[in-house]
Design an enzyme around this catalytic site. Structure first.
Site, PDB file in Angstrom:
ATOM      1  N   GLY A  23       0.848  -1.185   0.000  1.00 10.10           N
ATOM      2  CA  GLY A  23       0.000   0.000   0.000  1.00 10.10           C
ATOM      3  C   GLY A  23       0.878   1.227   0.000  1.00 10.10           C
ATOM      4  O   GLY A  23       2.023   1.181  -0.466  1.00 10.10           O
ATOM      5  N   VAL A  25       2.398   4.612   2.361  1.00  7.25           N
ATOM      6  CA  VAL A  25       2.600   5.116   3.724  1.00  7.25           C
ATOM      7  C   VAL A  25       2.830   6.624   3.659  1.00  7.25           C
ATOM      8  O   VAL A  25       3.611   7.089   2.829  1.00  7.25           O
ATOM      9  CB  VAL A  25       3.807   4.428   4.395  1.00  7.25           C
ATOM     10  CG1 VAL A  25       4.002   4.946   5.811  1.00  7.25           C
ATOM     11  CG2 VAL A  25       3.610   2.911   4.412  1.00  7.25           C
ATOM     12  N   LYS A  40      -0.399   4.043   7.110  1.00 10.72           N
ATOM     13  CA  LYS A  40      -0.391   3.205   5.909  1.00 10.72           C
ATOM     14  C   LYS A  40      -1.827   3.020   5.427  1.00 10.72           C
ATOM     15  O   LYS A  40      -2.719   2.682   6.208  1.00 10.72           O
ATOM     16  CB  LYS A  40       0.200   1.825   6.198  1.00 10.72           C
ATOM     17  CG  LYS A  40       0.273   0.943   4.957  1.00 10.72           C
ATOM     18  CD  LYS A  40       0.838  -0.432   5.229  1.00 10.72           C
ATOM     19  CE  LYS A  40      -0.173  -1.375   5.817  1.00 10.72           C
ATOM     20  NZ  LYS A  40       0.277  -2.777   5.859  1.00 10.72           N
ATOM     21  N   ASN A  54      -4.261 -11.476   6.792  1.00  8.59           N
ATOM     22  CA  ASN A  54      -2.972 -10.828   7.092  1.00  8.59           C
ATOM     23  C   ASN A  54      -3.177  -9.430   7.656  1.00  8.59           C
ATOM     24  O   ASN A  54      -2.517  -9.029   8.609  1.00  8.59           O
ATOM     25  CB  ASN A  54      -2.101 -10.736   5.827  1.00  8.59           C
ATOM     26  CG  ASN A  54      -1.593 -12.100   5.418  1.00  8.59           C
ATOM     27  OD1 ASN A  54      -1.552 -13.018   6.228  1.00  8.59           O
ATOM     28  ND2 ASN A  54      -1.233 -12.241   4.159  1.00  8.59           N
ATOM     29  N   ASP A 138       9.195 -11.696   9.036  1.00  9.53           N
ATOM     30  CA  ASP A 138       9.661 -10.890   7.887  1.00  9.53           C
ATOM     31  C   ASP A 138      10.716  -9.887   8.334  1.00  9.53           C
ATOM     32  O   ASP A 138      10.707  -8.729   7.923  1.00  9.53           O
ATOM     33  CB  ASP A 138       8.476 -10.167   7.211  1.00  9.53           C
ATOM     34  CG  ASP A 138       8.828  -9.728   5.782  1.00  9.53           C
ATOM     35  OD1 ASP A 138       8.154  -8.819   5.256  1.00  9.53           O
ATOM     36  OD2 ASP A 138       9.803 -10.273   5.209  1.00  9.53           O
TER      37      ASP A 138
HETATM   38  C1  LIG Z   1       7.993   3.048   4.146  1.00  9.86           C
HETATM   39  N1  LIG Z   1       8.099   3.605   5.487  1.00  9.86           N
HETATM   40  C2  LIG Z   1       8.889   4.662   5.837  1.00  9.86           C
HETATM   41  C3  LIG Z   1       8.712   4.920   7.195  1.00  9.86           C
HETATM   42  C4  LIG Z   1       9.383   6.033   7.906  1.00  9.86           C
HETATM   43  C5  LIG Z   1      10.771   5.629   8.268  1.00  9.86           C
HETATM   44  O1  LIG Z   1      11.457   6.791   8.623  1.00  9.86           O
HETATM   45  C6  LIG Z   1       7.774   3.985   7.707  1.00  9.86           C
HETATM   46  C7  LIG Z   1       7.206   3.725   8.970  1.00  9.86           C
HETATM   47  C8  LIG Z   1       6.276   2.680   9.079  1.00  9.86           C
HETATM   48  C9  LIG Z   1       5.877   1.895   7.958  1.00  9.86           C
HETATM   49  C10 LIG Z   1       4.854   0.838   8.037  1.00  9.86           C
HETATM   50  C11 LIG Z   1       5.186  -0.475   7.674  1.00  9.86           C
HETATM   51  C12 LIG Z   1       4.229  -1.482   7.724  1.00  9.86           C
HETATM   52  C13 LIG Z   1       2.950  -1.229   8.176  1.00  9.86           C
HETATM   53  C14 LIG Z   1       2.590   0.070   8.515  1.00  9.86           C
HETATM   54  C15 LIG Z   1       3.549   1.091   8.432  1.00  9.86           C
HETATM   55 CL1  LIG Z   1       3.053   2.677   8.853  1.00  9.86          CL
HETATM   56  C16 LIG Z   1       6.460   2.157   6.711  1.00  9.86           C
HETATM   57  C17 LIG Z   1       7.407   3.189   6.596  1.00  9.86           C
HETATM   58  C18 LIG Z   1       5.888   2.646  10.488  1.00  9.86           C
HETATM   59  O2  LIG Z   1       5.102   1.854  11.037  1.00  9.86           O
HETATM   60  N2  LIG Z   1       6.543   3.643  11.145  1.00  9.86           N
HETATM   61  C19 LIG Z   1       7.346   4.306  10.285  1.00  9.86           C
HETATM   62  O3  LIG Z   1       8.063   5.255  10.619  1.00  9.86           O
END
Ligand SMILES: Cn1cc(CCO)c2c3c(c(-c4ccccc4Cl)cc21)C(=O)NC3=O
Length: 291
Positions: A23, A25, A40, A54, A138
């Site tokens: 998705g 973010v 997200k 999931n 993961d």
């Molecule tokens: C691509 N991406 C970049 C970031 C910022 C890093 O400085 C990031 C985050 C997250 C996530 C994330 C991963 C998986 C599920 C939900 C979230 Cl919000 C993805 C993120 C998350 O949960 N917290 C983050 O900072």
């Protein structure tokens, strides 16, 4: 009212910080508390599908894995206009994958001390997850997020002739946090959603789920190996099999102890790999013998 989106009501969107099959973010400011969050948005999975299982898994895992300083914190999740939305703690230092890319670009590498700090933080996060009878499934650099906090360490006043001039010593405190709980499952659950094949141990491919926590340790070992400059990791082929037979290149910048520890973490026999608890007590992480 249902047609005004909760997302736009509660958040001011600052920008897109990541996209993928998972998705998109966004970095958002919550209009009420003024804090920054990572939010997200993913297409709402078809009811009853694997994707829905999931998606719910991720929210259940976050809800169970409440507050731990080495696990990205969860705040809320909801569905709106055919989207699933999850609001998490925003880590302002990017992911470990970003850091590894930047280090390669600048021909730099983590010092052994920095590698040990990374090992300790993620081992603490894994110990917590495994203590809740859950496994992440993961672990990889793209799912380890970094929070950087500036701290004022000291202020020196040296009175020059024209009065005071103060020097501030600012230290940047780095905290590594395990994120993306989309593959989290219970230690006893036979349904495993495989993670990234570059970090996957053979026993999981063979559907042997009798030592799931050690699959996290295997992926963690390859994550540290990549942070130490051993990457990029193969997705298949003879190099992929060599690693699963316990063959890892020596990392020249690091001690024998650290290289031996990484080899143990990716041992073909999951029972030979150290648990997260054992890692934290390992002499490589407590070099000054403070057990
Ligand atoms: C691509 N991406 C970049 C970031 C910022 C890093 O400085 C990031 C985050 C997250 C996530 C994330 C991963 C998986 C599920 C939900 C979230 Cl919000 C993805 C993120 C998350 O949960 N917290 C983050 O900072």
């Amino acid at each position: 009212d249902s047609n005004i989106s909760r997302y736009h009501q509660e958040f001011h969107e600052l920008g897109l910080i990541g996209t993928g099959e998972f998705g998109s973010v966004y970095k958002c400011i919550n209009r009420l508390d003024g804090c920054t969050y990572a939010v997200k948005k993913s297409i709402k999975p078809v009811a009853g599908s694997i994707n829905e299982k999931n998606a719910l898994n991720e929210v259940y895992a976050h809800a169970v894995l409440g507050k731990h300083q080495h696990v990205v914190r969860y705040y809320s999740a909801w569905a709106e206009d055919n989207h699933m939305i999850i609001q998490n703690e925003y880590c302002n230092g990017g992911s470990l994958a970003d850091t590894i890319l930047n280090l390669e670009k600048e021909k730099k590498h983590f010092t052994e001390i920095e590698i040990r700090q990374l090992l300790l933080h993620v081992a603490e996060g894994l110990r917590y997850i495994h203590s809740m009878q859950l496994v992440h499934m993961d672990i990889k650099p793209g799912n380890i997020f970094i929070s950087k906090e500036k701290r004022l360490l000291a202020v020196n006043y040296d009175s020059a002739d024209d009065g005071f001039d103060e020097e501030e010593t600012i230290e940047e405190e780095i905290t590594y946090k395990i994120g993306d709980l989309g593959h989290v499952t219970s230690v006893n659950n036979p349904q495993v959603e495989e993670g990234d094949c570059r970090y996957l141990p053979t026993e999981i491919l063979r559907e042997d789920f009798s030592h799931l926590p050690k699959a996290d340790i295997f992926a963690f070992g390859l994550t540290i190996y990549e942070a130490g400059g051993g990457g990029p990791l193969p997705k298949n082929g003879s190099e992929w099999h060599d690693i699963r037979n316990g063959k890892l290149k020596e990392l020249p910048h690091y001690s024998r102890d650290l290289n031996e520890l990484l080899k143990l973490m990716i041992h073909p026999n999951p029972e030979m790999r150290p648990s997260a608890v054992c890692l934290i007590q390992h002499r490589v992480l407590c070099p000054f013998g403070n057990k």
